[in-house]
Design an enzyme around this catalytic site. Structure first.
Site, PDB file in Angstrom:
ATOM      1  N   GLU A  58       0.813  -1.224   0.000  1.00 22.39           N
ATOM      2  CA  GLU A  58       0.000   0.000   0.000  1.00 22.39           C
ATOM      3  C   GLU A  58       0.843   1.270   0.000  1.00 22.39           C
ATOM      4  OE1 GLU A  58      -2.425  -3.329   1.742  1.00 22.39           O
ATOM      5  OE2 GLU A  58      -0.418  -2.520   2.156  1.00 22.39           O
ATOM      6  N   PHE A 120     -11.420  -7.534  13.467  1.00 21.58           N
ATOM      7  CA  PHE A 120     -10.309  -7.964  12.626  1.00 21.58           C
ATOM      8  C   PHE A 120      -9.941  -6.880  11.622  1.00 21.58           C
ATOM      9  CE2 PHE A 120      -8.831 -10.155   8.702  1.00 21.58           C
ATOM     10  CZ  PHE A 120      -7.621 -10.628   9.197  1.00 21.58           C
ATOM     11  N   GLN A 121      -8.663  -6.553  11.591  1.00 21.13           N
ATOM     12  CA  GLN A 121      -8.096  -5.524  10.703  1.00 21.13           C
ATOM     13  C   GLN A 121      -8.784  -4.166  10.885  1.00 21.13           C
ATOM     14  OE1 GLN A 121      -7.848  -7.107   6.646  1.00 21.13           O
ATOM     15  NE2 GLN A 121      -5.779  -7.836   7.097  1.00 21.13           N
ATOM     16  N   LYS A 170     -17.524  -1.138   5.652  1.00 22.96           N
ATOM     17  CA  LYS A 170     -17.959  -2.098   4.639  1.00 22.96           C
ATOM     18  C   LYS A 170     -19.472  -2.074   4.438  1.00 22.96           C
ATOM     19  CE  LYS A 170     -16.840  -6.786   3.128  1.00 22.96           C
ATOM     20  NZ  LYS A 170     -16.108  -8.038   3.470  1.00 22.96           N
ATOM     21  N   MET A 489      24.519   9.802   2.732  1.00 26.20           N
ATOM     22  CA  MET A 489      24.319  11.098   3.372  1.00 26.20           C
ATOM     23  C   MET A 489      24.588  11.017   4.874  1.00 26.20           C
ATOM     24  SD  MET A 489      23.709  14.250   2.798  1.00 26.20           S
ATOM     25  CE  MET A 489      22.732  14.594   1.343  1.00 26.20           C
TER      26      MET A 489
END
Length: 597
Positions: A58, A120-121, A170, A489
């Site tokens: 993602e 969940f999630q 959802k 760097m």
């Protein structure tokens, strides 16, 4: 229509031609709606009207959307699932907020009734993203979904652009709804402030005060930031600079807002800016800041910045930026394009002229006396030589993306940029791993241009999984990795300011064969360059290849980025290195450890 159908239809109404996202349970209704929409609206050539580009994760999806937005000026869109899908989007959202990039991230969320139950999630995206985004919506009333989505796009692109997150449970995605085709939320306070800013132009009194101060100056300088790009004000900037004879320095984010090959261009200023840009800022007596926020990497110590400036003038669309770091003597809050054009019209109307020949001669002398340079007879490949070789072929017309680190600064210093939206980099956040997914998004936005990701061996590791995305979609993206076997760097800072204590920057991660990794991900052209004598021929072959190409260059591990303005130092104390002449006593090669980065 279902809520998911409405999500897709609003995206289509916005004119998007590509989406980026990774699927998951809580966003599946939208993915299904997208599948059905593409099947029902297939183009005559069999193509999908809303292709969905699937990345490795993602973060990659959101950086692709950001790259698309940066290259096109349009809103980029990413579709991610709930929980870890949404939290993986946090860094790109914050990155886009810091650099004022318009993006809409649509997240799936657990059903409304399950919110707050540690389902969940589930993740509290409103709370997490609220500190990172321009605005966050959690849609718990399905009837407001369409209006919320349209408003999200409006907020993302208007005023000072930024990312907007829409969190959709959802059950809202599955809800049966009526599609209206035009609804937006009132957001009256936002619209009122936006109207006030967008309609504001400097009146004659303000213009007169500006030109009075400009007339009293002998060494005026324009300091242009990323706002020039966001406001599509590059043409107005060029006309203003050329009409009234003001040299221009740009910030890292402002690169491309003014043609770097123009005689009035001094390039980037700041911590790793050109020596002549920094010296010009030291010498000027009038600073005209346009869409620039006086960032710490530019200003350093505020009291030492532009020490001879009798007047600082500032235009910005965000009132919070006015005088935030440096006190200003003249300012205007409004759109840069319309504001600059108002000043140009007023200046022409009153016949404003000023003899800038002495100042222009001084600026040209700075360029001649302190040119950018590096070791040109080394037995090892110098990174700046690689960039110069690419630049000779692309001529300032390619889109260049970068990761973050030394390679980013070398690219900013040695590439030419003839137009805006050709330079895409993570500025304020400095996010390693940005370059490759941003290049993918940029290539979808500008299929007519060559897109090159100039990356570092440490930075590209962050999102190296997106190499497969390049070949999966047959994108002609060119990837060049400047490999100095570590965090260059960080090593440079440790060498200069921590007495050579290379803690954790002398990487043990030396075993990756980048060329074989690229080949495993489907790159037909993948080579390693380690002989300086082969540089020009290899670069020419690399850029000429018709398709994805990957080039690893083994560069001098001791090559540094110079000039460099150290922590707590002024431009007068700038370290110019061995190859760029300084106009003051050389700064010490080693300083007392500060703990600052």
């Amino acid at each position: 229509m279902t809520g998911a159908d409405i999500v897709v239809q609003v995206i289509a109404d916005e004119g998007l031609d590509v989406l980026f996202g990774y699927s998951g349970g809580a966003i599946l209704p939208v993915y299904d709606a997208l599948f059905r929409y593409n099947a029902e609206h297939a183009r005559d050539d069999g193509g999908e009207p809303l292709p969905l580009i699937v990345p490795a994760n993602e973060q990659g999806a959101c950086f692709m959307a950001a790259g698309y937005a940066r290259a096109s000026g349009r809103v980029g869109v990413a579709l991610v699932t709930s929980g870890p899908g949404a939290t993986n989007a946090v860094t790109p959202v914050r990155d886009s907020m810091a650099d004022s990039i318009p993006m809409v991230v649509i997240c799936g969320q657990v059903p409304t009734a399950a919110i707050g139950t540690d389902a969940f999630q589930e993740a509290p995206i409103g709370t997490i993203m609220g500190a990172c985004a321009k605005h966050v919506f959690l849609v718990t009333d399905a009837q407001t979904l369409e209006a919320t989505l349209r408003t999200a796009f409006h907020i993302a692109r208007s005023g000072r652009p930024g990312p907007v997150v829409v969190d959709i449970p959802k059950d809202v995605q599955n809800a049966p709804l009526v599609f209206h085709g035009a609804r937006e939320l009132p957001v009256r306070g936002y619209r009122t402030r936006l109207h006030a800013v967008q309609s504001a132009t400097p009146d004659d009194r303000a213009c007169a005060a500006f030109f009075d101060a400009l007339a009293a100056s002998g060494r005026p300088l324009i300091y242009a930031g990323g706002g020039i790009i966001a406001a599509e004000a590059a043409r107005a900037l060029r006309e203003f600079a050329q009409t009234f004879g003001l040299p221009v320095v740009t910030t890292l984010m402002g690169i491309g807002g003014f043609d770097t090959t123009d005689p009035l261009a001094l390039g980037m200023l700041g911590m790793h800016g050109t020596a002549y840009a920094n010296y010009a800022m030291d010498d000027c007596d009038f600073v005209f800041a346009l869409g620039a926020r006086f960032d710490d990497r530019v200003v350093g110590v505020p009291d030492k910045f532009a020490p001879r400036a009798r007047t600082i003038a500032q235009i910005d669309i965000d009132p919070a930026e006015i005088g935030k770091v440096k006190a200003v003597h003249w300012h205007h809050v409004g759109g840069l394009d319309v504001s600059l054009r108002a000043l140009i019209a007023y200046g022409k109307r009153i016949g404003f002229t000023a003899d800038r020949r002495a100042w222009h001669a001084h600026v040209e002398a700075l360029k001649a006396s302190h040119p950018m340079n590096f070791c040109r007879d080394s037995e090892r490949i110098q990174p700046c030589a690689v960039i110069e070789a690419i630049n000779r072929i692309t001529g300032g017309q390619a889109i260049i993306t970068t990761g973050v680190g030394q390679h980013q600064m070398w690219a900013a210093q040695y590439f030419d940029f003839r137009a805006p939206r050709r330079w895409l980099t993570s500025g304020s956040m400095g996010t390693m791993g940005f370059g490759l997914p941003a290049a993918i998004g940029a290539q979808f936005a500008r299929r007519d241009l060559t897109v090159i990701d100039v990356d570092g061996d440490a930075s590209i590791r962050m999102n190296i999984g997106e190499l497969e995305t390049v070949t999966t979609y047959g994108l002609p993206v060119k990837v060049v990795v400047l490999n100095n076997a570590g965090d260059g760097m960080v090593r440079q800072w440790q060498k200069l300011f921590f007495r050579g204590r290379f803690s954790a920057s002398d990487k043990s991660l030396h075993k990756k064969d980048f060329v074989r990794a690229a080949q495993a991900d489907g790159f037909e052209w993948a080579r390693r360059l380690d002989d300086p004598n082969d540089l020009d021929a290899t670069i020419a072959d690399f850029l000429a290849f018709d398709g994805p190409a990957f080039l690893e260059v083994t560069i001098d591990p001791d090559a540094g980025v110079y000039p460099m303005v150290g922590p707590g130092a002024s431009y007068a104390e700038m370290i110019t290195g061995d190859w760029i002449p300084s106009r003051s006593a050389a700064a010490p090669a080693e300083a007392k450890p500060t703990g600052m980065f």
